[in-house]
Design a protein around this motif. Structure first.
Motif, PDB file in Angstrom:
ATOM      1  N   LYS A  33       0.974  -1.376   0.149  1.00  0.00           N
ATOM      2  CA  LYS A  33       0.056   0.437  -0.238  1.00  0.00           C
ATOM      3  C   LYS A  33       0.650   1.304   0.125  1.00  0.00           C
ATOM      4  O   LYS A  33       0.076   2.315  -0.576  1.00  0.00           O
ATOM      5  CB  LYS A  33      -1.118   0.062   1.797  1.00  0.00           C
ATOM      6  CG  LYS A  33      -1.874  -1.191   0.720  1.00  0.00           C
ATOM      7  CD  LYS A  33      -2.912  -1.025  -0.033  1.00  0.00           C
ATOM      8  CE  LYS A  33      -3.945   0.342   0.230  1.00  0.00           C
ATOM      9  NZ  LYS A  33      -4.904  -0.040  -0.810  1.00  0.00           N
ATOM     10  N   ARG A  34       2.036   0.939   0.067  1.00  0.00           N
ATOM     11  CA  ARG A  34       2.495   2.078   0.574  1.00  0.00           C
ATOM     12  C   ARG A  34       4.079   1.933   0.392  1.00  0.00           C
ATOM     13  O   ARG A  34       4.917   0.765   1.315  1.00  0.00           O
ATOM     14  CB  ARG A  34       2.224   3.039   1.690  1.00  0.00           C
ATOM     15  CG  ARG A  34       3.425   4.591   1.712  1.00  0.00           C
ATOM     16  CD  ARG A  34       2.645   5.578   3.039  1.00  0.00           C
ATOM     17  NE  ARG A  34       2.357   4.312   4.923  1.00  0.00           N
ATOM     18  CZ  ARG A  34       3.473   4.967   4.918  1.00  0.00           C
ATOM     19  NH1 ARG A  34       3.776   6.176   5.139  1.00  0.00           N
ATOM     20  NH2 ARG A  34       3.669   4.105   6.510  1.00  0.00           N
ATOM     21  N   MET A  35       5.035   2.581  -0.053  1.00  0.00           N
ATOM     22  CA  MET A  35       6.790   2.469  -1.112  1.00  0.00           C
ATOM     23  C   MET A  35       7.601   3.874  -0.281  1.00  0.00           C
ATOM     24  O   MET A  35       6.774   5.169  -0.944  1.00  0.00           O
ATOM     25  CB  MET A  35       6.608   1.963  -1.320  1.00  0.00           C
ATOM     26  CG  MET A  35       8.349   1.440  -1.500  1.00  0.00           C
ATOM     27  SD  MET A  35       8.216   0.628  -3.288  1.00  0.00           S
ATOM     28  CE  MET A  35       8.556   1.799  -4.309  1.00  0.00           C
ATOM     29  N   ARG A  36       9.023   3.665   0.180  1.00  0.00           N
ATOM     30  CA  ARG A  36       9.457   4.957   0.460  1.00  0.00           C
ATOM     31  C   ARG A  36      11.093   4.626   0.190  1.00  0.00           C
ATOM     32  O   ARG A  36      11.116   3.784   0.877  1.00  0.00           O
ATOM     33  CB  ARG A  36       9.355   5.805   1.824  1.00  0.00           C
ATOM     34  CG  ARG A  36      10.599   7.105   1.925  1.00  0.00           C
ATOM     35  CD  ARG A  36       9.970   7.863   2.842  1.00  0.00           C
ATOM     36  NE  ARG A  36      10.417   9.008   2.908  1.00  0.00           N
ATOM     37  CZ  ARG A  36      10.489   9.912   3.764  1.00  0.00           C
ATOM     38  NH1 ARG A  36      10.155   9.660   5.050  1.00  0.00           N
ATOM     39  NH2 ARG A  36      10.835  11.434   3.175  1.00  0.00           N
ATOM     40  N   LEU A  37      11.749   4.986  -0.851  1.00  0.00           N
ATOM     41  CA  LEU A  37      13.334   4.361  -0.913  1.00  0.00           C
ATOM     42  C   LEU A  37      14.149   5.600   0.061  1.00  0.00           C
ATOM     43  O   LEU A  37      13.537   6.780  -0.033  1.00  0.00           O
ATOM     44  CB  LEU A  37      13.111   4.891  -2.756  1.00  0.00           C
ATOM     45  CG  LEU A  37      12.655   3.151  -3.402  1.00  0.00           C
ATOM     46  CD1 LEU A  37      12.647   4.269  -4.734  1.00  0.00           C
ATOM     47  CD2 LEU A  37      13.418   1.612  -3.308  1.00  0.00           C
ATOM     48  N   VAL A  38      14.900   5.105   0.088  1.00  0.00           N
ATOM     49  CA  VAL A  38      16.076   5.577   1.275  1.00  0.00           C
ATOM     50  C   VAL A  38      17.601   5.047   0.253  1.00  0.00           C
ATOM     51  O   VAL A  38      17.820   4.772  -0.184  1.00  0.00           O
ATOM     52  CB  VAL A  38      15.983   5.010   2.248  1.00  0.00           C
ATOM     53  CG1 VAL A  38      16.404   6.123   3.649  1.00  0.00           C
ATOM     54  CG2 VAL A  38      14.702   4.989   3.320  1.00  0.00           C
ATOM     55  N   ASN A  84      19.479   2.822  -1.240  1.00  0.00           N
ATOM     56  CA  ASN A  84      19.910   1.264  -0.984  1.00  0.00           C
ATOM     57  C   ASN A  84      18.800   0.973   0.039  1.00  0.00           C
ATOM     58  O   ASN A  84      19.592  -0.076   0.888  1.00  0.00           O
ATOM     59  CB  ASN A  84      21.449   1.418  -0.047  1.00  0.00           C
ATOM     60  CG  ASN A  84      21.457   3.000   0.957  1.00  0.00           C
ATOM     61  OD1 ASN A  84      20.289   3.200   1.388  1.00  0.00           O
ATOM     62  ND2 ASN A  84      22.515   2.631   1.501  1.00  0.00           N
ATOM     63  N   MET A  85      17.897   1.597   0.543  1.00  0.00           N
ATOM     64  CA  MET A  85      16.398   0.480   1.132  1.00  0.00           C
ATOM     65  C   MET A  85      15.600   1.141   0.807  1.00  0.00           C
ATOM     66  O   MET A  85      15.024   2.000  -0.015  1.00  0.00           O
ATOM     67  CB  MET A  85      17.018   1.185   3.169  1.00  0.00           C
ATOM     68  CG  MET A  85      17.931   0.766   3.795  1.00  0.00           C
ATOM     69  SD  MET A  85      17.918   0.601   5.208  1.00  0.00           S
ATOM     70  CE  MET A  85      18.760   2.523   4.771  1.00  0.00           C
ATOM     71  N   VAL A  86      14.982   0.397   1.024  1.00  0.00           N
ATOM     72  CA  VAL A  86      13.202   0.459   1.576  1.00  0.00           C
ATOM     73  C   VAL A  86      12.046   0.308   2.159  1.00  0.00           C
ATOM     74  O   VAL A  86      12.490  -0.411   2.578  1.00  0.00           O
ATOM     75  CB  VAL A  86      12.435  -0.301  -0.411  1.00  0.00           C
ATOM     76  CG1 VAL A  86      12.818  -1.551   0.173  1.00  0.00           C
ATOM     77  CG2 VAL A  86      10.934   0.256  -0.680  1.00  0.00           C
ATOM     78  N   LEU A  87      11.181   1.019   2.174  1.00  0.00           N
ATOM     79  CA  LEU A  87       9.803   0.814   3.527  1.00  0.00           C
ATOM     80  C   LEU A  87       9.078   0.616   2.612  1.00  0.00           C
ATOM     81  O   LEU A  87       8.349   1.220   1.430  1.00  0.00           O
ATOM     82  CB  LEU A  87      10.108   2.573   4.059  1.00  0.00           C
ATOM     83  CG  LEU A  87      11.444   2.687   5.273  1.00  0.00           C
ATOM     84  CD1 LEU A  87      11.253   3.987   5.297  1.00  0.00           C
ATOM     85  CD2 LEU A  87      11.775   1.823   6.152  1.00  0.00           C
ATOM     86  N   ILE A  88       8.078  -0.542   3.409  1.00  0.00           N
ATOM     87  CA  ILE A  88       7.090  -0.853   2.607  1.00  0.00           C
ATOM     88  C   ILE A  88       5.940  -1.113   3.694  1.00  0.00           C
ATOM     89  O   ILE A  88       6.282  -1.722   4.642  1.00  0.00           O
ATOM     90  CB  ILE A  88       7.346  -2.160   1.636  1.00  0.00           C
ATOM     91  CG1 ILE A  88       8.263  -2.004   0.659  1.00  0.00           C
ATOM     92  CG2 ILE A  88       6.284  -2.917   1.467  1.00  0.00           C
ATOM     93  CD1 ILE A  88       8.795  -3.377   0.364  1.00  0.00           C
ATOM     94  N   ALA A 100       7.408  10.344  -0.794  1.00  0.00           N
ATOM     95  CA  ALA A 100       9.110  11.163  -1.017  1.00  0.00           C
ATOM     96  C   ALA A 100       9.770  10.871  -0.878  1.00  0.00           C
ATOM     97  O   ALA A 100       9.779   9.363   0.506  1.00  0.00           O
ATOM     98  CB  ALA A 100       8.652  12.575  -0.880  1.00  0.00           C
ATOM     99  N   PRO A 101      10.719  10.492  -1.456  1.00  0.00           N
ATOM    100  CA  PRO A 101      12.483   9.856  -0.510  1.00  0.00           C
ATOM    101  C   PRO A 101      12.822   9.940   0.388  1.00  0.00           C
ATOM    102  O   PRO A 101      12.664  11.946   0.526  1.00  0.00           O
ATOM    103  CB  PRO A 101      13.089  10.064  -2.113  1.00  0.00           C
ATOM    104  CG  PRO A 101      12.459  11.305  -3.349  1.00  0.00           C
ATOM    105  CD  PRO A 101      11.589  11.414  -2.541  1.00  0.00           C
ATOM    106  N   LEU A 102      13.331   9.263   0.600  1.00  0.00           N
ATOM    107  CA  LEU A 102      14.529   9.868   1.926  1.00  0.00           C
ATOM    108  C   LEU A 102      15.269  10.364   2.070  1.00  0.00           C
ATOM    109  O   LEU A 102      16.241   8.853   2.025  1.00  0.00           O
ATOM    110  CB  LEU A 102      13.676   8.752   3.256  1.00  0.00           C
ATOM    111  CG  LEU A 102      14.644   9.078   4.794  1.00  0.00           C
ATOM    112  CD1 LEU A 102      14.305  10.643   5.282  1.00  0.00           C
ATOM    113  CD2 LEU A 102      14.192   7.990   5.771  1.00  0.00           C
TER     114      LEU A 102
END
Length: 250
Positions: A196-201, A210-214, A228-230
């Motif tokens: 439902k939601r994703m954020r790339l780091v 180099n990381m992804v939050l899901i 938005a990217p972190l």
């Protein structure tokens, strides 16, 4: 053993300040100490009032402790297969006076739904091993190797057990590596946990993530928001303001 601030530390162990509510955590350099991925996942996940949260593969207990500090959930649990790490997690929970809020269970992720029961937690978090099987160099330290490689559990195991433990509309939060995103999104959907939601780091604004939050929803409809990217660093050794806020520095 020797005592420091009324806590028994084994040789090689230390207490690290978590910069929130005065909490500290026992760690042992040379084993698996928590990293930024755990801190970012704790900031990304949300546990609402009256909800219970379970962290799969909790290591030394960093996720349950940080989640308890940041949320109003009813209770937090951690599951860890390595007995020494689980023992450190329990002692950290006790040291911070959180025994009525957090419990640590020694057990196998592959049996998590049997241990905890179906539909028993509204939120699951997981910072799983990123590397598949023998991919990458085997670390001589077995604890580190188990934490980083899918030798005791796979992504399929994590998703299968999470889908069984979560009730309908239960939420799943994971931090992983972007190179496995196609597999992650496909397997989440197949397991009944809809992304439902994703954020790339990104380490720097001009580098690859180099990381992804899901975030996933048990039984959710197919529709995903990309946040938005972190960005971690403004320049070498200088965190961005958002990272400083996450770490409680500003």
């Amino acid at each position: 053993m020797y005592k420091e601030n009324e806590i028994e530390l084994n040789p090689g162990e230390r207490l690290d300040d978590l910069q929130i509510r005065g909490y500290e955590i026992i760690q042992r350099p040379g084993r698996f100490c928590f990293g930024m991925d755990a801190v970012l996942l704790a900031a990304y996940a949300k546990v609402k009032k009256q909800e219970k949260a379970l962290d799969l593969g909790t290591g030394t207990g960093i996720l349950p402790i940080l989640l308890e500090a940041k949320n109003e959930g009813a209770h937090y649990s951690g599951l860890e297969i390595q007995a020494e790490s689980a023992d450190m997690a329990r002692r950290s929970v006790k040291y911070n006076g959180l025994e009525d809020r957090i419990n640590i269970v020694t057990g196998d992720i592959r049996e998590a739904s049997v241990i905890f029961g179906a539909g028993s937690y509204q939120v699951i978090t997981v910072n799983p091993p990123y590397m598949m099987g023998e991919h990458g160099l085997r670390n001589e330290n077995e604890a580190l190797y188990v934490a980083r490689h899918e030798v005791l559990c796979t992504l399929d195991d994590v998703l299968r057990e999470s889908a069984r433990i979560l009730p309908p509309k239960g939420r799943f939060y994971m931090v992983h590596r972007p190179f496995r995103l196609p597999e992650i999104l496909s397997k989440m959907s197949n397991a009944g946990i809809e992304p439902k939601r994703m954020r790339l780091v990104y380490p720097y604004i001009d580098k690859e993530p180099n990381m992804v939050l899901i975030e996933g929803l048990r039984g959710g409809n197919p529709r995903m928001k990309v946040d938005a990217p972190l960005i971690v660093y403004r320049e070498k050794d200088c965190y961005t303001e958002e990272i400083l806020r996450i770490y409680g520095k500003i």
